[in-house]
Write a protein that holds these residues in place. Structure first.
Motif, PDB file in Angstrom:
ATOM      1  N   LEU A 116      63.455  53.372  11.572  1.00 20.82           N
ATOM      2  CA  LEU A 116      63.727  53.258  10.293  1.00 20.82           C
ATOM      3  C   LEU A 116      64.413  54.563   9.852  1.00 20.82           C
ATOM      4  O   LEU A 116      65.465  54.697   9.432  1.00 20.82           O
ATOM      5  CB  LEU A 116      62.740  52.492   9.222  1.00 20.82           C
ATOM      6  N   ASP A 117      63.457  55.491   9.831  1.00 21.12           N
ATOM      7  CA  ASP A 117      63.786  57.151   9.534  1.00 21.12           C
ATOM      8  C   ASP A 117      64.976  57.533  10.197  1.00 21.12           C
ATOM      9  O   ASP A 117      65.769  58.126   9.592  1.00 21.12           O
ATOM     10  CB  ASP A 117      62.455  57.809   9.816  1.00 21.12           C
ATOM     11  N   LEU A 118      64.865  57.189  11.520  1.00 22.83           N
ATOM     12  CA  LEU A 118      66.028  57.904  12.396  1.00 22.83           C
ATOM     13  C   LEU A 118      67.379  57.264  11.963  1.00 22.83           C
ATOM     14  O   LEU A 118      68.391  57.856  11.835  1.00 22.83           O
ATOM     15  CB  LEU A 118      65.756  57.440  13.899  1.00 22.83           C
ATOM     16  N   LEU A 119      67.253  55.818  11.752  1.00 21.85           N
ATOM     17  CA  LEU A 119      68.614  55.288  11.421  1.00 21.85           C
ATOM     18  C   LEU A 119      68.937  55.417   9.939  1.00 21.85           C
ATOM     19  O   LEU A 119      70.092  55.233   9.524  1.00 21.85           O
ATOM     20  CB  LEU A 119      68.373  53.611  11.447  1.00 21.85           C
ATOM     21  N   GLY A 120      67.996  55.774   9.280  1.00 23.58           N
ATOM     22  CA  GLY A 120      68.341  56.193   7.812  1.00 23.58           C
ATOM     23  C   GLY A 120      68.327  54.756   6.755  1.00 23.58           C
ATOM     24  O   GLY A 120      69.086  54.935   5.864  1.00 23.58           O
ATOM     25  N   VAL A 121      67.743  53.959   7.125  1.00 23.83           N
ATOM     26  CA  VAL A 121      67.726  52.703   6.324  1.00 23.83           C
ATOM     27  C   VAL A 121      66.135  52.350   5.880  1.00 23.83           C
ATOM     28  O   VAL A 121      65.078  52.864   6.598  1.00 23.83           O
ATOM     29  CB  VAL A 121      68.185  51.340   7.387  1.00 23.83           C
ATOM     30  N   LYS A 122      66.049  51.734   5.031  1.00 22.28           N
ATOM     31  CA  LYS A 122      64.811  51.214   4.499  1.00 22.28           C
ATOM     32  C   LYS A 122      64.282  49.977   4.689  1.00 22.28           C
ATOM     33  O   LYS A 122      63.098  49.713   4.709  1.00 22.28           O
ATOM     34  CB  LYS A 122      64.499  51.522   3.158  1.00 22.28           C
ATOM     35  N   SER A 123      65.270  49.035   5.066  1.00 29.05           N
ATOM     36  CA  SER A 123      65.151  47.690   5.085  1.00 29.05           C
ATOM     37  C   SER A 123      64.818  47.169   6.677  1.00 29.05           C
ATOM     38  O   SER A 123      65.458  47.546   7.506  1.00 29.05           O
ATOM     39  CB  SER A 123      66.329  46.800   4.817  1.00 29.05           C
ATOM     40  N   LYS A 124      63.670  46.487   6.565  1.00 29.09           N
ATOM     41  CA  LYS A 124      63.273  45.908   8.006  1.00 29.09           C
ATOM     42  C   LYS A 124      64.127  44.874   8.234  1.00 29.09           C
ATOM     43  O   LYS A 124      64.355  44.521   9.461  1.00 29.09           O
ATOM     44  CB  LYS A 124      61.620  45.299   7.899  1.00 29.09           C
ATOM     45  N   THR A 125      64.781  44.139   7.365  1.00 32.50           N
ATOM     46  CA  THR A 125      65.726  43.216   7.725  1.00 32.50           C
ATOM     47  C   THR A 125      66.870  43.849   8.340  1.00 32.50           C
ATOM     48  O   THR A 125      67.670  43.312   9.103  1.00 32.50           O
ATOM     49  CB  THR A 125      66.204  42.335   6.240  1.00 32.50           C
ATOM     50  N   THR A 126      67.509  44.965   8.052  1.00 28.63           N
ATOM     51  CA  THR A 126      68.382  45.513   8.757  1.00 28.63           C
ATOM     52  C   THR A 126      68.064  45.884   9.833  1.00 28.63           C
ATOM     53  O   THR A 126      69.056  45.870  10.825  1.00 28.63           O
ATOM     54  CB  THR A 126      68.829  47.049   7.789  1.00 28.63           C
ATOM     55  N   LEU A 127      67.130  46.672  10.393  1.00 33.54           N
ATOM     56  CA  LEU A 127      66.311  46.809  11.655  1.00 33.54           C
ATOM     57  C   LEU A 127      66.485  45.635  12.519  1.00 33.54           C
ATOM     58  O   LEU A 127      66.685  45.757  13.482  1.00 33.54           O
ATOM     59  CB  LEU A 127      65.063  47.272  11.425  1.00 33.54           C
ATOM     60  N   GLN A 128      66.083  44.509  11.832  1.00 38.76           N
ATOM     61  CA  GLN A 128      65.933  43.306  12.600  1.00 38.76           C
ATOM     62  C   GLN A 128      67.470  42.741  12.967  1.00 38.76           C
ATOM     63  O   GLN A 128      67.744  42.418  14.051  1.00 38.76           O
ATOM     64  CB  GLN A 128      65.536  42.078  11.748  1.00 38.76           C
ATOM     65  N   ASN A 129      68.439  42.842  11.983  1.00 38.69           N
ATOM     66  CA  ASN A 129      69.764  42.613  12.324  1.00 38.69           C
ATOM     67  C   ASN A 129      70.357  43.413  13.507  1.00 38.69           C
ATOM     68  O   ASN A 129      71.006  42.962  14.242  1.00 38.69           O
ATOM     69  CB  ASN A 129      70.540  42.751  11.058  1.00 38.69           C
ATOM     70  N   LEU A 130      70.074  44.592  13.331  1.00 43.56           N
ATOM     71  CA  LEU A 130      70.726  45.550  14.487  1.00 43.56           C
ATOM     72  C   LEU A 130      69.749  45.285  15.819  1.00 43.56           C
ATOM     73  O   LEU A 130      70.583  45.290  16.921  1.00 43.56           O
ATOM     74  CB  LEU A 130      70.131  47.097  14.069  1.00 43.56           C
TER      75      LEU A 130
END
Length: 77
Positions: A31-45
Motif C-alpha cells: 500500500l505504501d509503495l503504491l501510494g494508496v490507502k484503500s485495501k479495496t484498491t489493492l484488491q482490484n489491482l
C-alpha cells in the motif's frame, strides 16, 4: 498541483522501499509503495493482475519488483 504532489510521493515511496531485504513484501508495504490507502484498491489491482503476488492461506505477499515495474509502466514522465 495534486498530480505533482502524487508523483513526488510515489518517487519518495519508491526510493524508501526500493531495496527491501526480500522481494516479497506485505500488505502495508505494498500500500505504501503504491501510494494508496484503500485495501479495496489493492484488491482490484490484484484481481486485474497488475503485479505479482503470492497467496498462502490468508497471507498475501506482493512482489516488490513487480510493483515497481507496474509503477514505472503507469507513470507519466
Amino acid at each position: 498541483m495534486l498530480v505533482s504532489e502524487i508523483k513526488k510521493t510515489v518517487r519518495e515511496t519508491v526510493h524508501e522501499v526500493a531495496h527491501p531485504k526480500s522481494d516479497w513484501i506485505g500488505e502495508k508495504e505494498a500500500l505504501d509503495l503504491l501510494g494508496v490507502k484503500s485495501k479495496t484498491t489493492l484488491q482490484n489491482l490484484r484481481d486485474s493482475q497488475e503485479f505479482k503476488f503470492s497467496k498462502h492461506g490468508r497471507i498475501i505477499r506482493y512482489s516488490n519488483k513487480s510493483i515497481l515495474e507496474f509503477l514505472e509502466r503507469n507513470s507519466k514522465h
